[in-house]
Design a protein around this motif. Sequence first.
Motif, PDB file in Angstrom:
ATOM      1  N   GLN A 155       0.828  -1.197   0.000  1.00 37.19           N
ATOM      2  CA  GLN A 155       0.000   0.000   0.000  1.00 37.19           C
ATOM      3  C   GLN A 155       0.869   1.257   0.000  1.00 37.19           C
ATOM      4  O   GLN A 155       0.566   2.220  -0.719  1.00 37.19           O
ATOM      5  CB  GLN A 155      -0.920   0.011   1.212  1.00 37.19           C
ATOM      6  N   HIS A 156       1.936   1.247   0.775  1.00 39.95           N
ATOM      7  CA  HIS A 156       2.822   2.417   0.835  1.00 39.95           C
ATOM      8  C   HIS A 156       3.434   2.703  -0.531  1.00 39.95           C
ATOM      9  O   HIS A 156       3.473   3.862  -0.977  1.00 39.95           O
ATOM     10  CB  HIS A 156       3.918   2.175   1.873  1.00 39.95           C
ATOM     11  N   ARG A 157       3.912   1.670  -1.214  1.00 41.94           N
ATOM     12  CA  ARG A 157       4.496   1.863  -2.541  1.00 41.94           C
ATOM     13  C   ARG A 157       3.443   2.297  -3.551  1.00 41.94           C
ATOM     14  O   ARG A 157       3.708   3.124  -4.433  1.00 41.94           O
ATOM     15  CB  ARG A 157       5.160   0.573  -3.003  1.00 41.94           C
ATOM     16  N   ALA A 158       2.233   1.731  -3.436  1.00 42.00           N
ATOM     17  CA  ALA A 158       1.159   2.117  -4.357  1.00 42.00           C
ATOM     18  C   ALA A 158       0.804   3.584  -4.184  1.00 42.00           C
ATOM     19  O   ALA A 158       0.575   4.305  -5.169  1.00 42.00           O
ATOM     20  CB  ALA A 158      -0.074   1.249  -4.115  1.00 42.00           C
ATOM     21  N   ILE A 159       0.749   4.048  -2.951  1.00 44.02           N
ATOM     22  CA  ILE A 159       0.455   5.459  -2.692  1.00 44.02           C
ATOM     23  C   ILE A 159       1.552   6.350  -3.272  1.00 44.02           C
ATOM     24  O   ILE A 159       1.273   7.382  -3.896  1.00 44.02           O
ATOM     25  CB  ILE A 159       0.276   5.707  -1.183  1.00 44.02           C
TER      26      ILE A 159
ATOM     27  N   CYS B  15      -8.524  19.695 -10.222  1.00 47.98           N
ATOM     28  CA  CYS B  15      -8.729  19.723  -8.766  1.00 47.98           C
ATOM     29  C   CYS B  15      -9.008  18.335  -8.192  1.00 47.98           C
ATOM     30  O   CYS B  15      -8.586  18.024  -7.075  1.00 47.98           O
ATOM     31  CB  CYS B  15      -9.883  20.671  -8.429  1.00 47.98           C
ATOM     32  N   SER B  16      -9.709  17.490  -8.934  1.00 46.76           N
ATOM     33  CA  SER B  16      -9.998  16.145  -8.438  1.00 46.76           C
ATOM     34  C   SER B  16      -8.721  15.339  -8.255  1.00 46.76           C
ATOM     35  O   SER B  16      -8.573  14.594  -7.277  1.00 46.76           O
ATOM     36  CB  SER B  16     -10.943  15.416  -9.393  1.00 46.76           C
TER      37      SER B  16
ATOM     38  N   MET C 110      -4.837  13.233  -4.292  1.00 54.01           N
ATOM     39  CA  MET C 110      -3.513  13.146  -3.673  1.00 54.01           C
ATOM     40  C   MET C 110      -3.600  13.386  -2.167  1.00 54.01           C
ATOM     41  O   MET C 110      -2.998  12.646  -1.372  1.00 54.01           O
ATOM     42  CB  MET C 110      -2.575  14.160  -4.320  1.00 54.01           C
ATOM     43  N   ALA C 111      -4.343  14.416  -1.775  1.00 53.73           N
ATOM     44  CA  ALA C 111      -4.483  14.716  -0.353  1.00 53.73           C
ATOM     45  C   ALA C 111      -5.174  13.577   0.391  1.00 53.73           C
ATOM     46  O   ALA C 111      -4.784  13.209   1.504  1.00 53.73           O
ATOM     47  CB  ALA C 111      -5.266  16.019  -0.175  1.00 53.73           C
ATOM     48  N   LEU C 112      -6.190  12.997  -0.228  1.00 52.89           N
ATOM     49  CA  LEU C 112      -6.905  11.881   0.405  1.00 52.89           C
ATOM     50  C   LEU C 112      -6.016  10.650   0.526  1.00 52.89           C
ATOM     51  O   LEU C 112      -6.107   9.901   1.504  1.00 52.89           O
ATOM     52  CB  LEU C 112      -8.151  11.553  -0.406  1.00 52.89           C
TER      53      LEU C 112
END
Length: 380
Positions: A197-201, A275-276, A281-283
Amino acid sequence: MFDYETLKLIWWLLVGVLLVGFAIMDGHDMGVGTLLPFVGRSDIERRVVINTVGPHWDGNQVWFITGGGAIFAAWPLVYATAFSGFYWAMLAVLWALFFRPVGFDYRSKIHNATWRSVWDWGLFIGGAVPPLIFGVAFGNLLQGVPFEFNDYLVSTYTGSFWQLLNPFALLAGVVSSAMITMHGGVYLAHRTEGRIQHRAISGALVAAMVTVVGFLLAGLWLRLGGIEGYVITSVVDGGAMPDPLAKTVVRAADGWWRNYEQQPMLWLLPVIGTCSALVAMALLIARRTGLAFILSSLAITGVIGTAGAAMFPFIMPSSTMPNASLTVWDSVSSHLTLGLMLVATLIFMPLIVIYTSWAYRVMRGKVTESHIRANEHSAY
């Protein structure tokens, strides 16, 4: 049911919906394939990645098949002209897609590291190549495609494969590839945990930034870089029988911006696209992966919608014979065909949506290494 002009507009919208649906539903499968060799560092990690899309990737191909069928039936001149002009590019897409079913089915048949690595890179090709080529195709559409018609409406493509690989088209390909990779990374982050998950993010964040920067650069290039749009200068009868040569078209510096000047509400599309992606990215950073997937889908809708709104009513402009440019009004099938197809769509489109919704119940759970080990024979 509807008059001819209305049906032409409806089918323009329907084809757009199918293209967006394909980009969202099959796009995240391709994005996962693109990230596979980089997110999965070991065989078990790569099996986790593959199992996030393995159970439903083939169902998402329905959007691709339906979109191609809709273009063939609703816009036969576009289909014929595009496949003759983009022949080798379309073959490259099909060849790349061949790796997906074979890779998913045969990767784990043999317990051999080299065998599995080969199929992992095959799945990467099947995920990375199609979005890149589709983006390049859109970049060429915005510049105009070198084709012309004779008096018998037989099209002749006057360009070459290498002409398609021009700088602006390659930028559009980068935007498309990054957008799909972002979407796949968001989905992968939602379905996995821990190191994967960390790498995917991390991958999704980089891809999202490339998407935003590339999208803005492409817009500036269209506005300031000397790429002319197309404008119909003659009177068009939307209800008339199709005749691509019965109009007058000129190229203009502001051709792709006139719809936005006449309908300011259309500016919401590029705003949504940009903007989406930033909100997604923030989410992701906040680990709100489910909402990030929704925002990533909205970003895809905004980017594709921006191009479609700019080009309307053009579908496939001609750079060598502007009057032969194919539009919503003159590249369609007969009134009867569009009407019958609309009835079929109203029946089968809900079935596709229901099937997709049912298949995506699997998104409620995580795929973990312990899950793969516990289901060794059923996992991919």
